[in-house]
Design a protein around this motif. Structure first.
Motif, PDB file in Angstrom:
ATOM      1  N   GLU A  43       0.834  -1.206   0.000  1.00 28.38           N
ATOM      2  CA  GLU A  43       0.000   0.000   0.000  1.00 28.38           C
ATOM      3  C   GLU A  43       0.873   1.263   0.000  1.00 28.38           C
ATOM      4  O   GLU A  43       0.567   2.237  -0.675  1.00 28.38           O
ATOM      5  CB  GLU A  43      -0.951  -0.030   1.197  1.00 28.38           C
ATOM      6  CG  GLU A  43      -1.944  -1.188   1.078  1.00 28.38           C
ATOM      7  CD  GLU A  43      -2.872  -1.354   2.282  1.00 28.38           C
ATOM      8  OE1 GLU A  43      -3.194  -0.368   2.955  1.00 28.38           O
ATOM      9  OE2 GLU A  43      -3.280  -2.504   2.542  1.00 28.38           O
ATOM     10  N   TYR A  44       1.952   1.223   0.790  1.00 32.05           N
ATOM     11  CA  TYR A  44       2.859   2.387   0.822  1.00 32.05           C
ATOM     12  C   TYR A  44       3.915   2.229  -0.248  1.00 32.05           C
ATOM     13  O   TYR A  44       5.072   1.935   0.028  1.00 32.05           O
ATOM     14  CB  TYR A  44       3.488   2.520   2.211  1.00 32.05           C
ATOM     15  CG  TYR A  44       2.477   2.912   3.257  1.00 32.05           C
ATOM     16  CD1 TYR A  44       2.038   4.231   3.363  1.00 32.05           C
ATOM     17  CD2 TYR A  44       1.930   1.973   4.111  1.00 32.05           C
ATOM     18  CE1 TYR A  44       1.089   4.596   4.302  1.00 32.05           C
ATOM     19  CE2 TYR A  44       0.980   2.321   5.059  1.00 32.05           C
ATOM     20  CZ  TYR A  44       0.573   3.634   5.146  1.00 32.05           C
ATOM     21  OH  TYR A  44      -0.376   3.999   6.079  1.00 32.05           O
ATOM     22  N   VAL A  45       3.485   2.389  -1.486  1.00 35.81           N
ATOM     23  CA  VAL A  45       4.406   2.245  -2.622  1.00 35.81           C
ATOM     24  C   VAL A  45       4.203   3.418  -3.578  1.00 35.81           C
ATOM     25  O   VAL A  45       3.190   4.121  -3.518  1.00 35.81           O
ATOM     26  CB  VAL A  45       4.169   0.924  -3.412  1.00 35.81           C
ATOM     27  CG1 VAL A  45       4.563  -0.288  -2.591  1.00 35.81           C
ATOM     28  CG2 VAL A  45       2.721   0.811  -3.863  1.00 35.81           C
ATOM     29  N   ALA A  85       7.362   3.927  13.247  1.00 30.01           N
ATOM     30  CA  ALA A  85       6.529   4.113  12.042  1.00 30.01           C
ATOM     31  C   ALA A  85       6.949   5.426  11.385  1.00 30.01           C
ATOM     32  O   ALA A  85       6.168   6.367  11.265  1.00 30.01           O
ATOM     33  CB  ALA A  85       5.056   4.139  12.416  1.00 30.01           C
ATOM     34  N   THR A  86       8.175   5.453  10.949  1.00 32.63           N
ATOM     35  CA  THR A  86       8.775   6.700  10.453  1.00 32.63           C
ATOM     36  C   THR A  86       7.998   7.310   9.305  1.00 32.63           C
ATOM     37  O   THR A  86       7.855   8.530   9.218  1.00 32.63           O
ATOM     38  CB  THR A  86      10.226   6.405   9.986  1.00 32.63           C
ATOM     39  OG1 THR A  86      10.962   5.974  11.137  1.00 32.63           O
ATOM     40  CG2 THR A  86      10.877   7.620   9.379  1.00 32.63           C
ATOM     41  N   GLY A  87       7.461   6.475   8.423  1.00 36.93           N
ATOM     42  CA  GLY A  87       6.784   7.028   7.248  1.00 36.93           C
ATOM     43  C   GLY A  87       7.742   7.918   6.477  1.00 36.93           C
ATOM     44  O   GLY A  87       8.899   7.539   6.228  1.00 36.93           O
ATOM     45  N   GLY A 107       8.661  -0.515   8.103  1.00 38.17           N
ATOM     46  CA  GLY A 107       8.675  -1.743   7.314  1.00 38.17           C
ATOM     47  C   GLY A 107       8.638  -1.489   5.820  1.00 38.17           C
ATOM     48  O   GLY A 107       8.808  -2.426   5.038  1.00 38.17           O
ATOM     49  N   SER A 108       8.395  -0.234   5.417  1.00 37.62           N
ATOM     50  CA  SER A 108       8.346   0.068   3.989  1.00 37.62           C
ATOM     51  C   SER A 108       9.638   0.753   3.557  1.00 37.62           C
ATOM     52  O   SER A 108       9.907   1.901   3.951  1.00 37.62           O
ATOM     53  CB  SER A 108       7.152   0.989   3.681  1.00 37.62           C
ATOM     54  OG  SER A 108       7.357   1.668   2.456  1.00 37.62           O
ATOM     55  N   PRO A 109      10.447   0.084   2.729  1.00 31.14           N
ATOM     56  CA  PRO A 109      11.705   0.705   2.292  1.00 31.14           C
ATOM     57  C   PRO A 109      11.455   1.987   1.504  1.00 31.14           C
ATOM     58  O   PRO A 109      12.250   2.923   1.563  1.00 31.14           O
ATOM     59  CB  PRO A 109      12.350  -0.360   1.400  1.00 31.14           C
ATOM     60  CG  PRO A 109      11.482  -1.554   1.414  1.00 31.14           C
ATOM     61  CD  PRO A 109      10.243  -1.259   2.206  1.00 31.14           C
ATOM     62  N   GLY A 152       0.623   8.570  13.758  1.00 35.72           N
ATOM     63  CA  GLY A 152      -0.003   8.727  12.442  1.00 35.72           C
ATOM     64  C   GLY A 152      -0.946   7.578  12.119  1.00 35.72           C
ATOM     65  O   GLY A 152      -1.092   7.197  10.970  1.00 35.72           O
ATOM     66  N   ASN A 153      -1.585   7.002  13.167  1.00 41.09           N
ATOM     67  CA  ASN A 153      -2.539   5.909  12.966  1.00 41.09           C
ATOM     68  C   ASN A 153      -1.886   4.729  12.248  1.00 41.09           C
ATOM     69  O   ASN A 153      -2.444   4.170  11.309  1.00 41.09           O
ATOM     70  CB  ASN A 153      -3.754   6.404  12.152  1.00 41.09           C
ATOM     71  CG  ASN A 153      -4.931   5.452  12.251  1.00 41.09           C
ATOM     72  OD1 ASN A 153      -5.147   4.818  13.277  1.00 41.09           O
ATOM     73  ND2 ASN A 153      -5.691   5.334  11.168  1.00 41.09           N
ATOM     74  N   SER A 154      -0.709   4.351  12.700  1.00 42.24           N
ATOM     75  CA  SER A 154       0.034   3.292  12.017  1.00 42.24           C
ATOM     76  C   SER A 154      -0.328   1.892  12.505  1.00 42.24           C
ATOM     77  O   SER A 154      -0.394   0.945  11.716  1.00 42.24           O
ATOM     78  CB  SER A 154       1.536   3.517  12.207  1.00 42.24           C
ATOM     79  OG  SER A 154       1.910   4.729  11.601  1.00 42.24           O
TER      80      SER A 154
HETATM   81  N1  SAM Z   1       4.265   8.006  11.327  1.00 38.82           N
HETATM   82  C1  SAM Z   1       4.158   8.485   9.967  1.00 38.82           C
HETATM   83  C2  SAM Z   1       3.247   9.671   9.914  1.00 38.82           C
HETATM   84  O1  SAM Z   1       2.562   9.924  10.911  1.00 38.82           O
HETATM   85  O2  SAM Z   1       3.234  10.374   8.918  1.00 38.82           O
HETATM   86  C3  SAM Z   1       3.712   7.395   8.999  1.00 38.82           C
HETATM   87  C4  SAM Z   1       2.333   6.907   9.164  1.00 38.82           C
HETATM   88  S1  SAM Z   1       1.806   5.778   7.924  1.00 38.82           S
HETATM   89  C5  SAM Z   1       0.077   5.904   8.241  1.00 38.82           C
HETATM   90  C6  SAM Z   1       2.110   4.184   8.583  1.00 38.82           C
HETATM   91  C7  SAM Z   1       3.525   3.676   8.466  1.00 38.82           C
HETATM   92  O3  SAM Z   1       3.621   2.474   9.227  1.00 38.82           O
HETATM   93  C8  SAM Z   1       3.927   3.348   7.048  1.00 38.82           C
HETATM   94  O4  SAM Z   1       5.118   4.007   6.713  1.00 38.82           O
HETATM   95  C9  SAM Z   1       4.074   1.828   7.050  1.00 38.82           C
HETATM   96  O5  SAM Z   1       5.085   1.360   6.188  1.00 38.82           O
HETATM   97  C10 SAM Z   1       4.391   1.539   8.500  1.00 38.82           C
HETATM   98  N2  SAM Z   1       3.982   0.189   8.925  1.00 38.82           N
HETATM   99  C11 SAM Z   1       2.748  -0.359   8.844  1.00 38.82           C
HETATM  100  N3  SAM Z   1       2.764  -1.619   9.326  1.00 38.82           N
HETATM  101  C12 SAM Z   1       4.043  -1.870   9.719  1.00 38.82           C
HETATM  102  C13 SAM Z   1       4.701  -3.002  10.299  1.00 38.82           C
HETATM  103  N4  SAM Z   1       4.045  -4.147  10.564  1.00 38.82           N
HETATM  104  N5  SAM Z   1       6.018  -2.896  10.580  1.00 38.82           N
HETATM  105  C14 SAM Z   1       6.702  -1.760  10.308  1.00 38.82           C
HETATM  106  N6  SAM Z   1       6.135  -0.653   9.750  1.00 38.82           N
HETATM  107  C15 SAM Z   1       4.818  -0.714   9.453  1.00 38.82           C
END
Ligand code: SAM
Length: 282
Positions: A43-45, A85-87, A107-109, A152-154
């Motif tokens: 999804e995060y691509v 969840a760096t995003g 988890g998303s490169p 960020g609702n991760s």
């Molecule tokens: N924290 C950032 C923000 O507030 O802008 C990013 C939020 S984004 C909604 C969620 C992030 O969580 C994405 O970058 C995604 O790759 C990461 N993520 C989701 N599930 C994950 C997992 N199981 N392990 C590591 N990262 C994950």
């Protein structure tokens, strides 16, 4: 209208191949059946990564959040922070600017690559990035931290209770003996109980971007994001209820727990867009 929701079979090898090859989201023929923790990497691509910063609007978000997170951290004498969840790096960059020793995991490169670039563009920071899934965090990230943030609702991307417990246990283990976890979530109770109006958008949503529920049931909140160029992207998320989340945090061992609503400690449950849990080990 450019629609990025591709139509390959979800969960198949072909689907995975297409996602990687096309650098586009792939949800398959039955998008509302995609309820899978591993799917976030598809999804995060591509385009969504490029557009994420329009979605979150850094300056508006800084204004809304104010000093909430830095004050929570400073009041606990936090020095080292792991942003799990760096995003695209919004919080990691803010924390570096505030002098916190910060490691940025995701988890998303593709999101991490963007975060690294943003770190450099916003103040010349060289982010220390680690590509790590929360479920195996201790395998991939070394050392202990005073604080972990997951914002960020991760956490909503975890679709099974087993994955949620595993991830929280990994966070717990990564914290020093009296460390703190700050984790937020959308107010899904309001959405599930019909108390949320559609005008409610992410508190960090850029003015030009609309984020609206496309499908909601007890096991799925599928959101559609529409950008000014009319491109559309989707995220499939698990609708976490506030008290369920608080229960999980207590179950894995966090002793003290406070839940804020839109950064306030006093609120009516139906009102906030977001809940922020501050969970202490001791
Ligand atoms: N924290 C950032 C923000 O507030 O802008 C990013 C939020 S984004 C909604 C969620 C992030 O969580 C994405 O970058 C995604 O790759 C990461 N993520 C989701 N599930 C994950 C997992 N199981 N392990 C590591 N990262 C994950």
């Amino acid at each position: 209208r450019e629609v990025r929701d591709m139509t390959a079979d979800a969960g198949t090898t072909r689907d995975e191949r297409e996602s990687v090859m096309l650098d586009q989201q792939v949800f398959g023929d039955n998008p509302t059946e995609v309820r899978d923790t591993d799917h976030y990497t598809r999804e995060y691509v591509g385009g969504l990564v490029e557009k994420w910063d329009d979605l979150i609007d850094w300056s508006k978000r800084s204004e809304t959040e104010g000093r909430f997170f830095t004050e929570q951290l400073r009041s606990r004498s936090v020095r080292t922070v792991l942003d799990v969840a760096t995003g695209t790096g919004f919080h990691s960059v803010r924390l570096l600017e505030e002098g916190f020793d910060t490691v940025s995991a995701d988890g998303s490169p593709q999101m991490l690559a963007r975060a690294f670039r943003n770190g450099f563009d916003y103040g010349g920071h060289v982010l220390r990035v680690v590509n790590a899934d929360w479920r195996w965090l201790n395998r991939d990230v070394h050392g202990e931290f005073d604080a972990i943030i997951c914002l960020g609702n991760s956490f909503t991307h975890l679709f099974s209770e087993h994955d949620r417990r595993k991830a929280l246990a990994e966070f717990y283990a990564k914290l020093r003996y009296n460390g703190v976890l700050i984790i937020d979530q959308r107010n899904y109770d309001a959405l599930l109980d019909g108390a949320s109006s559609n005008s409610h958008t992410y508190y960090y949503c850029g003015a030009q971007v609309s984020a609206e529920p496309d499908h909601v049931d007890q096991g799925l909140a599928r959101y559609k994001y529409t950008f000014p160029d009319e491109s559309e992207y989707f995220l499939n998320m698990y609708p976490l209820r506030k008290n369920y989340m608080r229960g999980l945090l207590r179950d894995v061992g966090f002793q003290r727990l406070e839940t804020f609503g839109d950064f306030q400690s006093s609120y009516a449950d139906s009102e906030p867009d977001f809940f922020i849990h501050v969970a202490e080990k001791l």
